[in-house]
Design an enzyme around this catalytic site. Structure first.
Site, PDB file in Angstrom:
ATOM      1  N   GLY A  84      41.578 -43.019  16.608  1.00 34.89           N
ATOM      2  CA  GLY A  84      40.595 -43.356  17.765  1.00 34.89           C
ATOM      3  C   GLY A  84      39.139 -42.513  17.793  1.00 34.89           C
ATOM      4  O   GLY A  84      38.347 -42.834  16.981  1.00 34.89           O
ATOM      5  N   GLY A  85      39.206 -41.539  18.428  1.00 34.66           N
ATOM      6  CA  GLY A  85      37.992 -40.743  18.591  1.00 34.66           C
ATOM      7  C   GLY A  85      37.001 -40.420  17.161  1.00 34.66           C
ATOM      8  O   GLY A  85      35.999 -40.576  17.134  1.00 34.66           O
ATOM      9  N   ASN A 133      40.262 -47.481  15.447  1.00 31.93           N
ATOM     10  CA  ASN A 133      40.182 -48.136  16.810  1.00 31.93           C
ATOM     11  C   ASN A 133      38.978 -47.605  17.643  1.00 31.93           C
ATOM     12  O   ASN A 133      39.028 -46.421  18.162  1.00 31.93           O
ATOM     13  CB  ASN A 133      41.358 -48.009  17.360  1.00 31.93           C
ATOM     14  N   TRP A 134      38.040 -48.543  17.738  1.00 33.25           N
ATOM     15  CA  TRP A 134      36.681 -47.815  18.311  1.00 33.25           C
ATOM     16  C   TRP A 134      36.696 -48.004  20.002  1.00 33.25           C
ATOM     17  O   TRP A 134      35.942 -47.552  20.715  1.00 33.25           O
ATOM     18  CB  TRP A 134      35.476 -48.731  18.063  1.00 33.25           C
ATOM     19  N   LYS A 135      37.810 -48.508  20.454  1.00 37.12           N
ATOM     20  CA  LYS A 135      38.214 -48.604  21.980  1.00 37.12           C
ATOM     21  C   LYS A 135      37.038 -49.426  22.426  1.00 37.12           C
ATOM     22  O   LYS A 135      36.445 -50.240  21.917  1.00 37.12           O
ATOM     23  CB  LYS A 135      38.352 -47.299  22.582  1.00 37.12           C
ATOM     24  N   SER A 187      44.894 -38.188  17.812  1.00 34.60           N
ATOM     25  CA  SER A 187      44.372 -36.853  17.731  1.00 34.60           C
ATOM     26  C   SER A 187      44.022 -36.594  15.951  1.00 34.60           C
ATOM     27  O   SER A 187      44.122 -35.410  15.778  1.00 34.60           O
ATOM     28  CB  SER A 187      44.458 -35.724  18.299  1.00 34.60           C
ATOM     29  N   GLY A 219      44.054 -38.948  22.318  1.00 35.76           N
ATOM     30  CA  GLY A 219      42.733 -38.210  22.842  1.00 35.76           C
ATOM     31  C   GLY A 219      42.898 -37.005  23.777  1.00 35.76           C
ATOM     32  O   GLY A 219      41.879 -36.700  24.454  1.00 35.76           O
ATOM     33  N   HIS A 224      48.733 -51.461  22.312  1.00 35.40           N
ATOM     34  CA  HIS A 224      48.325 -49.926  22.064  1.00 35.40           C
ATOM     35  C   HIS A 224      48.712 -49.301  23.834  1.00 35.40           C
ATOM     36  O   HIS A 224      48.541 -50.028  24.540  1.00 35.40           O
ATOM     37  CB  HIS A 224      46.831 -50.164  22.092  1.00 35.40           C
ATOM     38  N   GLU A 277      52.212 -44.005  17.893  1.00 42.72           N
ATOM     39  CA  GLU A 277      51.375 -43.320  18.644  1.00 42.72           C
ATOM     40  C   GLU A 277      52.009 -42.636  20.027  1.00 42.72           C
ATOM     41  O   GLU A 277      52.182 -43.131  21.184  1.00 42.72           O
ATOM     42  CB  GLU A 277      50.342 -44.067  19.191  1.00 42.72           C
ATOM     43  N   GLU A 329      47.182 -47.947  25.794  1.00 43.90           N
ATOM     44  CA  GLU A 329      46.104 -48.213  26.739  1.00 43.90           C
ATOM     45  C   GLU A 329      46.457 -49.469  27.198  1.00 43.90           C
ATOM     46  O   GLU A 329      46.056 -49.625  28.605  1.00 43.90           O
ATOM     47  CB  GLU A 329      44.863 -47.770  26.127  1.00 43.90           C
TER      48      GLU A 329
HETATM   49  O1  LIG Z   1      44.142 -46.055  18.662  1.00 49.87           O
HETATM   50  C1  LIG Z   1      43.982 -44.859  18.406  1.00 49.87           C
HETATM   51  C2  LIG Z   1      44.734 -43.922  19.099  1.00 49.87           C
HETATM   52  O2  LIG Z   1      44.785 -44.175  20.547  1.00 49.87           O
HETATM   53  C3  LIG Z   1      44.426 -42.548  18.816  1.00 49.87           C
HETATM   54  O3  LIG Z   1      43.182 -42.093  19.649  1.00 49.87           O
HETATM   55  P1  LIG Z   1      42.711 -40.464  19.415  1.00 49.87           P
HETATM   56  O4  LIG Z   1      42.525 -40.369  17.892  1.00 49.87           O
HETATM   57  O5  LIG Z   1      41.337 -40.403  19.870  1.00 49.87           O
HETATM   58  O6  LIG Z   1      43.577 -39.682  19.816  1.00 49.87           O
END
Ligand SMILES: O=C[C@H](O)COP(=O)(O)O
Length: 271
Positions: free
Chosen positions: A249-250, A18-20, A228, A188, A110, A182, A112
């Site tokens: 994510g990151g 997920n590139w957000k 994470s 994050g 999600h 999640e 967020e």
């Molecule tokens: O969609 C992915 C999640 O929000 C996890 O994000 P993260 O891997 O940056 O903690």
């Protein structure tokens, strides 16, 4: 070299990035191209471990063009969709449009979206139905915040989200569904729920689906962990019986890191 981790892989593992709100369309295609080259060099078998990316909406057409043009086996999806298919909903994106862009998946709920945009379980239920109406496979995200985790009510809280979000969906739809657990406190932050935490929740979600539908549905629904995830911790999480993949994510923005997560089975062999 490759070995089966625990015999659970009748459900194809899904490694999702997920590139957000990162990567414009130019950066996005560069990242995707590098990922595809890295996985090609590593002779990655996409039938064995599925790979999907979730770029911003504005990248999707470029991603589609690259994937089609270069015949890449990477799947892609959007990060959200409207509960409606068309009309006066300024700023919203219809599932119809996503389907037309060749998306296979769409993220729904999600954390967020739930926290920053206040999306309710009722709305997410509508979004799930919109996804199915438009032939998209939803990746439904659920999970608890830190306070709920500390109160010890995280399983009850998350199962309540699952029950509300799935209301009115039929067995066929839920068999195709992907659910990502999640825990918000692990997103994050560098805090990772341990493999046992991921397994505890995924096994509770699977049991809940068996209760709501039946064992054959529960055996098909894929359950992911997110929060994470890095190359260094992915293999131990993915070894758990009810964890069928990860939502990253990151680390999905770093080609080497993400490719190593995709190749988690090799880390199991060498760990
Ligand atoms: O969609 C992915 C999640 O929000 C996890 O994000 P993260 O891997 O940056 O903690």
């Amino acid at each position: 070299m490759t070995t089966s981790t625990n015999g659970k892989f009748d459900r194809t593992p899904l490694i999702a990035g997920n590139w957000k709100m990162n990567m414009d369309h130019v950066q996005g295609i560069t990242l995707l191209q590098k990922l595809a080259w890295t996985l090609k060099d590593a002779q990655h078998d996409y039938n064995r471990v599925e790979v999907a990316i979730f770029p911003p909406f504005t990248d999707l057409r470029s991603v589609q063009t690259l994937i089609k043009g270069d015949k890449l086996d990477v799947e892609y999806g959007a990060q959200d969709l409207s509960p409606k298919d068309s009309g006066a909903y300024t700023g919203d994106i219809s599932g119809q449009f996503l389907s037309k862009l060749g998306c296979k998946y769409v993220l729904v709920g999600h954390s967020e979206r739930r926290t920053v945009h206040g999306e309710s379980d009722e709305l997410l239920n509508e979004k799930l139905k919109a996804a199915y109406r438009n032939d998209l496979v939803p990746v439904l995200c659920v999970g608890e915040g830190l306070e709920v985790r500390q109160s010890g009510k995280h399983v009850a809280h998350t199962l309540e989200q699952v029950r509300s979000d799935l209301a009115g969906l039929d067995a066929e739809q839920v068999s195709a569904l992907v659910i990502a657990y999640e825990p918000i406190w692990a997103i994050g932050t560098g805090e990772v729920a341990g493999p046992a935490d991921a397994q505890e929740m995924c096994s509770a979600i699977r049991a809940e689906i068996a209760d709501l539908y039946d064992d054959s549905v529960a055996a098909k629904t894929r359950l992911l962990y997110g929060g994470s995830v890095k190359a260094q911790n992915a293999a131990s999480i993915l070894k758990e019986r009810d964890v069928d993949g990860v939502l990253v994510g990151g680390a999905s923005l770093d080609v080497t890191e993400f490719a190593n997560i995709v190749r988690f089975e090799h880390h199991l062999v060498t760990d």
